[in-house]
Design an enzyme around this catalytic site. Structure first.
Site, PDB file in Angstrom:
ATOM      1  N   CYS A  97       0.916  -1.301   0.055  1.00 21.90           N
ATOM      2  CA  CYS A  97      -0.217  -0.414   0.059  1.00 21.90           C
ATOM      3  C   CYS A  97       0.737   1.360  -0.298  1.00 21.90           C
ATOM      4  CB  CYS A  97      -1.213   0.567   1.298  1.00 21.90           C
ATOM      5  SG  CYS A  97      -2.460  -0.964   1.953  1.00 21.90           S
TER       6      CYS A  97
ATOM      7  N   ASP B 237      21.198  36.945 -13.008  1.00 23.08           N
ATOM      8  CA  ASP B 237      20.448  36.729 -14.018  1.00 23.08           C
ATOM      9  C   ASP B 237      19.253  38.935 -12.986  1.00 23.08           C
ATOM     10  OD1 ASP B 237      17.417  35.961 -14.589  1.00 23.08           O
ATOM     11  OD2 ASP B 237      16.774  36.764 -13.348  1.00 23.08           O
TER      12      ASP B 237
END
Length: 496
Positions: A36, A442
């Site tokens: 499970c 950046d």
């Protein structure tokens, strides 16, 4: 290599039905023969009766079948394979992309630079099973999707999922799901109601997940002819191993976690690769708790993380494409990059049947290497960079597939004239889905860092190992229009 699973910690997660661990490990119950997901709603088994496995394939290899109630085959993938850079993680990424189906274990081993024996030994030592068992588990998942979402004859499902024979398909479904393919189809939850020729499936994610934000970010960069954004659904052409496909992605209905994908495939056997690439593009396998714990502990980022928990890093389904688009986007606006990329599409293969405004797949490197780029509108230097990059990608001198060595790929990109640290880092962040990338220089990041009283040099190491997610939070501060959630005003630097 990761340490063995901590049984006590795993059992605590099972006892608490903690969905955050779904996909991290699987719980096998010896008294029932079932495995499970940790969050299974069934009664918690006694600790002495359970065994934990890091993959569904290992649980299946030990003779356990999938639980019909919690469907452990439908959980998000382990984030470990995206974070790690070792050969086991690279192998797992390639297997998820369908490399074993396309070229077999010899091809997988060759791609990684190992012998078959060495690769098998590494996988078994860490995961308990080899590449064939891992690929078999993936075929079983693909088969279940096709059985439950289409009316295809079972023979077509078998071969589309990658099985060598109908007998092998039937045996695997019985072993993994403890039922026959016919019974599996009989118990499906009804038709998805999609148009003929389309497959509809739900892509699971770990909460929290803001699907609308990820899709908005992708939509804001959409290239006409290749991608489409209508404000809710992001659509694009996927260049898959056996032909072009179209995918439409929209948030799960009712505010649920995850994304609904509608796929039109040229070849059904590309379903596994299509799903893998969509999951990577949407960053569905990330562990938001781990990311937010680290970034939220930093006073500068804490308000941003609190305002946008679980923020993801949208990526590209094709790193080769992203590399070329990164070069086209150097020193131009997002709108300018979209225009240049749209012109470049003429070198790509047109769709046999256009879907809405979608008309072309992105050109493959070999086609770009031979294309006349004079009409795209690039400078001479930029044309030479695109041509050199395409040639290197086509020849294999630069490898950017899911199994690529990220550090080696970065070095190879920097060796191409016209590609600098920012471009190479962007390929790592949005092409190779590396969770720990910083973009040096950046402009948007510099703007946000200045508002936070930090510097580019400081940030380059400050938020390891989740710098890619820090980048997205800082982009949201600098360019809030690309994100759905409001960004809190930064506190003034202490020196102010």
């Amino acid at each position: 290599m990761t340490p063995p699973l901590d049984a006590e910690r795993c059992y605590r997660a099972v006892a608490g039905r903690d969905a955050r661990f779904d996909g991290w490990f699987f719980t096998a119950v010896r008294t029932t023969g079932i495995y499970c997901r940790p969050s299974c709603p069934a009664r918690t088994p006694l600790a002495r009766n359970v065994t934990f496995f890091s993959t569904a394939a290992a649980a299946q290899g030990a003779g356990f079948r999938a639980c019909r109630r919690c469907r452990p085959d439908a959980v998000p993938g382990s984030p470990e394979w995206d974070v790690r850079a070792d050969v086991v993680a690279r192998a797992m990424r390639l297997i998820a992309d369908g490399e074993v189906e396309r070229s077999g274990v010899p091809g997988l081993a060759a791609r990684l630079g190992y012998s078959e024996r060495q690769l098998h030994r590494l996988l078994v030592a860490e995961l308990g099973v080899g590449p064939l068992a891992l690929a078999r588990a993936q075929r079983a998942r693909t088969a279940r999707v096709l059985v439950e979402t289409t009316d295809l004859p079972m023979a077509d499902v078998a071969f589309a999922a990658g099985f060598a024979s109908i007998r092998q398909f039937n045996e695997t479904v019985r072993e993994v799901f403890a039922t026959t393919p016919t019974e599996l189809r009989r118990t499906r939850r009804g038709s998805d109601g999609g148009a003929p020729g389309w497959l509809t499936l739900r892509l699971a994610a770990r909460a929290p997940y803001e699907a609308a934000e990820v899709l908005l970010f992708l939509g804001a960069h959409a290239v006409p002819g290749l991608e489409e954004w209508d404000g809710t659904t992001f659509s694009r052409v996927l260049d898959l191993p056996h032909g072009a496909a179209v995918v439409r992605l929209s948030p799960a209905p009712g505010g649920g976690t995850g994304v609904v994908a509608r796929l039109r495939l040229a070849e059904l056997r590309d379903l596994g690769a299509a799903v893998s690439r969509c999951r990577r593009m949407l960053d569905l396998d990330a562990d938001p708790a781990a990311v937010d714990d680290v970034l939220g502990a930093d006073p500068a980022l804490a308000p941003l993380v609190a305002a946008a928990p679980g923020r993801r890093v949208p990526a590209s389904p094709d790193a080769d494409e992203l590399a070329v688009r990164a070069v086209l986007g150097q020193q131009v606006s997002v709108a300018g990059a979209r225009t240049l990329t749209a012109r470049l599409l003429r070198a790509g293969a047109p769709l046999a049947e256009p879907v809405g405004t979608l008309t072309h797949a992105f050109p493959r490197p070999a086609a770009l290497a031979d294309a006349d780029l004079g009409e795209v509108g690039l400078t001479g230097a930029r044309r030479r960079t695109v041509a050199a990059l395409a040639t290197a990608l086509a020849s294999g001198a630069i490898a950017l597939d899911p199994g690529a060595d990220r550090e080696e790929a970065g070095r190879a990109l920097l060796a191409v004239p016209g590609i600098g640290p920012w471009t190479a880092a962007l390929v790592g962040l949005r092409g190779l889905a590396d969770p720990d990338v910083w973009l040096p220089g950046d402009l948007a990041l510099r703007k946000s860092l200045a508002a936070l009283g930090s510097s580019d040099a400081d940030a380059a190491t400050r938020w390891r190992p989740w710098r890619s997610y820090a980048v997205l939070h800082l982009w949201a501060l600098a360019v809030p229009a690309l994100f759905t959630r409001p960004v809190p005003a930064p506190a003034l630097p202490r020196s102010a």
